[in-house]
Enzyme design. Structure first.
Site, PDB file in Angstrom:
ATOM      1  N   HIS A  11       5.083   2.030  -0.820  1.00 18.50           N
ATOM      2  CA  HIS A  11       5.232   0.962  -1.815  1.00 18.50           C
ATOM      3  C   HIS A  11       5.914   1.480  -3.065  1.00 18.50           C
ATOM      4  CE1 HIS A  11       1.415   2.984  -2.714  1.00 18.50           C
ATOM      5  NE2 HIS A  11       1.751   2.766  -3.970  1.00 18.50           N
ATOM      6  N   ARG A  57      -2.207   4.707   2.075  1.00 18.50           N
ATOM      7  CA  ARG A  57      -1.502   3.573   1.493  1.00 18.50           C
ATOM      8  C   ARG A  57      -0.177   3.357   2.219  1.00 18.50           C
ATOM      9  NH1 ARG A  57      -1.500   1.342  -3.157  1.00 18.50           N
ATOM     10  NH2 ARG A  57      -1.269  -0.399  -1.731  1.00 18.50           N
ATOM     11  N   HIS A 101       5.736   0.659  -7.181  1.00 18.79           N
ATOM     12  CA  HIS A 101       5.029  -0.073  -8.238  1.00 18.79           C
ATOM     13  C   HIS A 101       6.056  -0.744  -9.149  1.00 18.79           C
ATOM     14  CE1 HIS A 101       1.000   1.753  -7.558  1.00 18.79           C
ATOM     15  NE2 HIS A 101       1.718   2.747  -7.075  1.00 18.79           N
ATOM     16  N   TYR A 136       3.362  11.848  -5.702  1.00 19.66           N
ATOM     17  CA  TYR A 136       3.781  11.441  -7.041  1.00 19.66           C
ATOM     18  C   TYR A 136       3.996  12.669  -7.915  1.00 19.66           C
ATOM     19  CZ  TYR A 136       2.504   6.541  -6.263  1.00 19.66           C
ATOM     20  OH  TYR A 136       2.444   5.263  -5.808  1.00 19.66           O
ATOM     21  N   TYR A 150       0.970   7.641   1.624  1.00 20.64           N
ATOM     22  CA  TYR A 150       0.147   8.760   1.147  1.00 20.64           C
ATOM     23  C   TYR A 150      -1.343   8.482   1.336  1.00 20.64           C
ATOM     24  CZ  TYR A 150      -0.202   6.039  -3.264  1.00 20.64           C
ATOM     25  OH  TYR A 150      -0.410   5.071  -4.211  1.00 20.64           O
TER      26      TYR A 150
HETATM   27 FE   LIG Z   1       1.001   4.062  -5.488  1.00 18.69          FE
END
Ligand SMILES: [Fe+2]
Lengths: 185, 261
Positions: B182, B179, B184, B130, B169
């Protein structure tokens, strides 16, 4: 009825996506009637939560529920979010908690309504929570009247001084500490 | 300042995936005998961050939400720009990764389109990182990708984004926690009570079984509602792959109340 899409946590990394400039400045600039609502968001150990996101929605000062667009108003040249135009009352606020778990909302008192609607998101919270921040403890209010005194107290902001209200949110705790959260079905 | 000679408190060894798996299986078994839950339980323990962040007192049921709760924030042409829905054109160069189109409709529980409402997305880059200061995953940042998008739904409730497929990640729920890929999503309905924040997943992700956030939805059918469908008609020749994902907002709205519950 169609089955709904399930909720998932907002996670830790919404910070560069959801908050916007002036997100908590709902009151038009320099409005003499502006009030401040502020407080802390706490977890079940009484620790402040630095990564909660609060959203506020309320009636306009005239009691209208229509709001107005423009909370995320953009600069047409750069595309940057420049925030509300300083005139319209959008009725919507979005504020992330600070590193110390604190938030500040500057708005106008809701018309024909004793409360501001609140929606809480946080890392660790799989499904958001709704509550109401009451600025006045109204005896006729249906919800308040239905609650035991110690639960009811969690929904009523304390008036710290003229036009400044304190409303803390506790996600978890004993019944006299944990904020009353609402299920709209 | 003198250096502390006190012993640091013992740091418990991180839990193993097998411990989390066992807990997830138990909770799934326990849920199987009960009416299916449409949303995750907030006290889903395998997601460790939930431990101190769920209410212990029952939520108070509001059977007659008030007019303000049955209305909600509105957004308009000043709130988005055309570029917001194309996450691959927000910088000087092209981001790395697999270009995708994600499109679908936002509907209420009666299947009616949610018109002119704000859809916001954020995501990791193709490497699973991110563009957030606190994301310290040692995967490369992409100077041409921020990973934030917005758009307004059209009269049919449709939204569409061009982006790149996010990477999986790691995170620190337990040892070797990853995870699944995805995006959000944040959604508004016509009523504040319909507000939704969720995550869209991609078909056949091998990490589904290991992820306590995804598995917090214990009902199989409900969980699968978070998975987009690969849609070949939405793919563009020599350009991008298409994924379709429709979103149904829960909660009462004014129009729903008018027509009787
Ligand atoms: Fe996330």
């Amino acid at each position: 009825m169609t089955a709904p899409t399930p909720s998932q946590t907002v996670g830790p990394f919404y910070g560069y996506a959801l908050p916007f400039v002036g997100g908590g400045d709902v009151a038009p600039a320099g409005h003499a009637g502006a009030i401040t609502v502020h407080g802390y968001v706490y977890d079940g150990a009484g620790q402040p939560i630095p990564d909660a996101l609060l959203e506020f929605w309320q009636t306009g000062p005239d009691g209208s529920t229509t709001g107005a667009p423009g909370s995320l108003r953009r600069d047409a040249t750069t595309g940057a979010v420049i925030g509300r135009n300083g005139v319209d009352f959008t009725g919507f606020g979005r504020v992330p908690t600070d590193a110390d778990g604190h938030y500040v909302l500057r708005t106008l008192p809701p018309g024909d309504s004793p409360y501001i609607s609140v929606c809480v998101f946080a890392r660790g919270l799989l499904h958001h929570l709704f509550t109401r921040a009451y600025l006045t403890d109204s005896a006729e209010d249906q919800l308040l009247a239905s609650l035991a005194p110690e639960r009811r107290a969690t929904l009523v902001a304390a008036c710290e001084r003229d036009r400044v209200y304190r409303f803390d949110i506790r996600l978890q705790g004993d019944s006299d500490e944990e904020t009353v959260f609402l299920d709209f079905g | 300042m003198t250096a502390s000679i006190e012993r640091a408190p013992a740091v418990p060894a991180p839990e193993a995936q097998a411990d989390i798996d066992r807990e997830m299986a138990e909770l799934k078994r326990a849920a199987a005998g009960k009416p299916a839950l449409l949303h995750p339980a907030r006290d889903y323990a395998p997601y460790r961050s939930s431990a101190l962040r769920y209410p212990k007192n029952p939520l108070v049921v509001v059977r007659d939400p008030e007019a303000v709760e049955l209305s909600g924030p509105v957004f308009g042409v000043t709130d988005t720009t055309e570029l917001d829905s194309d996450l691959t054109r927000q910088h000087q160069g092209e981001p790395l990764g697999e270009r995708i189109t994600v499109a679908g409709r936002v509907l209420d529980r009666q299947g009616r389109p949610v018109r002119g409402q704000l859809v916001e997305i954020w995501q990791a880059n193709a490497s699973g990182r991110y563009a957030h200061l606190r994301d310290q995953h040692p995967a490369p940042l992409d100077p041409n990708f921020t990973g934030v998008g917005r758009c307004l739904t059209d009269d049919e409730g449709r939204y569409q984004f061009t982006t790149i497929k996010p990477g999986a990640y790691p995170w620190r729920n337990h040892l070797n926690a990853w995870r699944p890929a995805h995006i959000h999503f944040s959604l508004f309905g016509t009523a504040f009570t319909q507000r939704l924040v969720t995550q869209m997943y991609f078909p056949n992700d091998p990490l589904f079984a290991f992820d306590p956030i995804y598995q917090s939805i214990t009902d199989d059918k409900a969980r699968e509602r978070l998975i987009a469908t690969y849609n070949h008609d939405l793919s563009s020749p020599e350009w991008s792959l298409g994924y379709r994902w429709d979103i149904v907002l829960d909660g009462p709205s004014a129009t729903w109340m008018e027509e009787g519950r």
